[in-house]
Design a protein around this motif. Sequence first.
Motif, PDB file in Angstrom:
ATOM      1  N   ASP A 195      -9.045  -6.474  -5.189  1.00  0.00           N
ATOM      2  CA  ASP A 195      -9.842  -7.025  -4.081  1.00  0.00           C
ATOM      3  C   ASP A 195     -11.059  -7.790  -4.594  1.00  0.00           C
ATOM      4  O   ASP A 195     -11.332  -8.911  -4.160  1.00  0.00           O
ATOM      5  CB  ASP A 195     -10.302  -5.903  -3.153  1.00  0.00           C
ATOM      6  CG  ASP A 195      -9.175  -5.342  -2.313  1.00  0.00           C
ATOM      7  OD1 ASP A 195      -8.158  -6.029  -2.158  1.00  0.00           O
ATOM      8  OD2 ASP A 195      -9.325  -4.207  -1.816  1.00  0.00           O
ATOM      9  N   LEU A 251      -6.410   1.834   1.872  1.00  0.00           N
ATOM     10  CA  LEU A 251      -5.518   2.682   1.075  1.00  0.00           C
ATOM     11  C   LEU A 251      -5.388   4.080   1.660  1.00  0.00           C
ATOM     12  O   LEU A 251      -4.277   4.590   1.857  1.00  0.00           O
ATOM     13  CB  LEU A 251      -6.029   2.767  -0.367  1.00  0.00           C
ATOM     14  CG  LEU A 251      -5.225   3.696  -1.285  1.00  0.00           C
ATOM     15  CD1 LEU A 251      -3.843   3.113  -1.553  1.00  0.00           C
ATOM     16  CD2 LEU A 251      -5.984   3.940  -2.580  1.00  0.00           C
ATOM     17  N   TYR A 299      -6.965   3.811  -6.356  1.00  0.00           N
ATOM     18  CA  TYR A 299      -8.068   3.253  -5.563  1.00  0.00           C
ATOM     19  C   TYR A 299      -8.843   2.214  -6.371  1.00  0.00           C
ATOM     20  O   TYR A 299      -9.209   1.150  -5.857  1.00  0.00           O
ATOM     21  CB  TYR A 299      -8.990   4.375  -5.110  1.00  0.00           C
ATOM     22  CG  TYR A 299     -10.113   3.930  -4.198  1.00  0.00           C
ATOM     23  CD1 TYR A 299      -9.887   3.716  -2.837  1.00  0.00           C
ATOM     24  CD2 TYR A 299     -11.394   3.714  -4.694  1.00  0.00           C
ATOM     25  CE1 TYR A 299     -10.915   3.296  -2.000  1.00  0.00           C
ATOM     26  CE2 TYR A 299     -12.427   3.302  -3.873  1.00  0.00           C
ATOM     27  CZ  TYR A 299     -12.183   3.095  -2.525  1.00  0.00           C
ATOM     28  OH  TYR A 299     -13.199   2.674  -1.698  1.00  0.00           O
ATOM     29  N   CYS A 356      -6.970  -0.982  -6.676  1.00  0.00           N
ATOM     30  CA  CYS A 356      -7.115  -1.753  -5.426  1.00  0.00           C
ATOM     31  C   CYS A 356      -8.451  -2.495  -5.407  1.00  0.00           C
ATOM     32  O   CYS A 356      -8.516  -3.658  -4.998  1.00  0.00           O
ATOM     33  CB  CYS A 356      -7.013  -0.819  -4.223  1.00  0.00           C
ATOM     34  SG  CYS A 356      -5.356  -0.195  -3.895  1.00  0.00           S
ATOM     35  N   VAL A 416       0.838  -1.201   0.000  1.00  0.00           N
ATOM     36  CA  VAL A 416       0.000   0.000   0.000  1.00  0.00           C
ATOM     37  C   VAL A 416       0.875   1.252   0.000  1.00  0.00           C
ATOM     38  O   VAL A 416       0.593   2.229  -0.714  1.00  0.00           O
ATOM     39  CB  VAL A 416      -0.960   0.003   1.207  1.00  0.00           C
ATOM     40  CG1 VAL A 416      -1.725   1.312   1.281  1.00  0.00           C
ATOM     41  CG2 VAL A 416      -1.938  -1.167   1.098  1.00  0.00           C
ATOM     42  N   LEU A 473       2.206   1.847  -3.400  1.00  0.00           N
ATOM     43  CA  LEU A 473       1.214   2.465  -4.281  1.00  0.00           C
ATOM     44  C   LEU A 473       1.200   3.982  -4.093  1.00  0.00           C
ATOM     45  O   LEU A 473       1.163   4.736  -5.068  1.00  0.00           O
ATOM     46  CB  LEU A 473      -0.175   1.887  -3.993  1.00  0.00           C
ATOM     47  CG  LEU A 473      -0.444   0.455  -4.445  1.00  0.00           C
ATOM     48  CD1 LEU A 473      -1.824   0.012  -3.985  1.00  0.00           C
ATOM     49  CD2 LEU A 473      -0.325   0.333  -5.967  1.00  0.00           C
ATOM     50  N   LEU A 533      -7.236  -4.140   0.043  1.00  0.00           N
ATOM     51  CA  LEU A 533      -6.385  -2.990  -0.259  1.00  0.00           C
ATOM     52  C   LEU A 533      -7.173  -1.687  -0.273  1.00  0.00           C
ATOM     53  O   LEU A 533      -6.755  -0.691   0.313  1.00  0.00           O
ATOM     54  CB  LEU A 533      -5.692  -3.195  -1.612  1.00  0.00           C
ATOM     55  CG  LEU A 533      -4.700  -4.353  -1.696  1.00  0.00           C
ATOM     56  CD1 LEU A 533      -4.285  -4.584  -3.143  1.00  0.00           C
ATOM     57  CD2 LEU A 533      -3.477  -4.064  -0.832  1.00  0.00           C
ATOM     58  N   HIS A 534      -8.321  -1.685  -0.966  1.00  0.00           N
ATOM     59  CA  HIS A 534      -9.049  -0.425  -1.144  1.00  0.00           C
ATOM     60  C   HIS A 534      -9.583   0.122   0.172  1.00  0.00           C
ATOM     61  O   HIS A 534      -9.699   1.329   0.349  1.00  0.00           O
ATOM     62  CB  HIS A 534     -10.197  -0.597  -2.144  1.00  0.00           C
ATOM     63  CG  HIS A 534     -11.402  -1.293  -1.592  1.00  0.00           C
ATOM     64  ND1 HIS A 534     -11.461  -2.664  -1.402  1.00  0.00           N
ATOM     65  CD2 HIS A 534     -12.597  -0.796  -1.169  1.00  0.00           C
ATOM     66  CE1 HIS A 534     -12.652  -2.982  -0.901  1.00  0.00           C
ATOM     67  NE2 HIS A 534     -13.351  -1.884  -0.748  1.00  0.00           N
TER      68      HIS A 534
END
Length: 217
Positions: A96, A140, A89, A92, A21, A24, A136-137
């Motif tokens: 996911d 983030l 985003y 991610c 993360v 990113l 992840l999202h």
Amino acid sequence: MTQHEDPQPEGWPVRAHESFVNALWSLVLDEDRYTDDQPEWIEAWLRGHQQGSVPDRGVPAALHRILACGVDPEDLTDVVRAVQHDVVYQVCQLIDDPGLLGIGLDEDDSGGTEFGWELVAFRAERPAERAPINYLHSVLDEHDPSGRGGEPRGRPIPVRLPGHPLHARLAVAHALAGDRIQALQTWRKATGAPLGEAKAALDLLLDQLRQNPESTP
């Protein structure tokens, strides 16, 4: 401790998740990096063109046209950073669960899922140790290095001060909004002036505005 025990209690998959993360976010432009008194990302695109020359194609030419129209480079930075954040985003979300974006996985002729994808972390020194990276999202924005959780900067509109440069009008706007620290940072970032000189110049403009308040919007 055995050879395969992890020295940190949260475990390496958690650290791998955080590392990805953070990586990113490192791809999103740093709004505080400047070169030659302008945002570093703009300078990087225009680098290589001689002083006074006009780029004739691509992104450098587009940037030159935009800046020539008097657009604030900081506004450009805010727009580009917001778009970059939005893309990261959505990537991610894609990792996911593609369904979050309304995207279905490819199906074979029988209607079953032909393939999907996942992000997997592994230890370079122990390639047999692997772990999926999910969720992840949802985390983030917690890692936004600006501390704003993915939100854009809240910058005031520069005050109307005919004959004064943009940095002065923006610094005064920050001061009038009660953020004197940001006002001085804006002034010094644009001019390189010592703190005392920046304070004196800013106070002079503020005094002028108090004497003639009709000049502000």
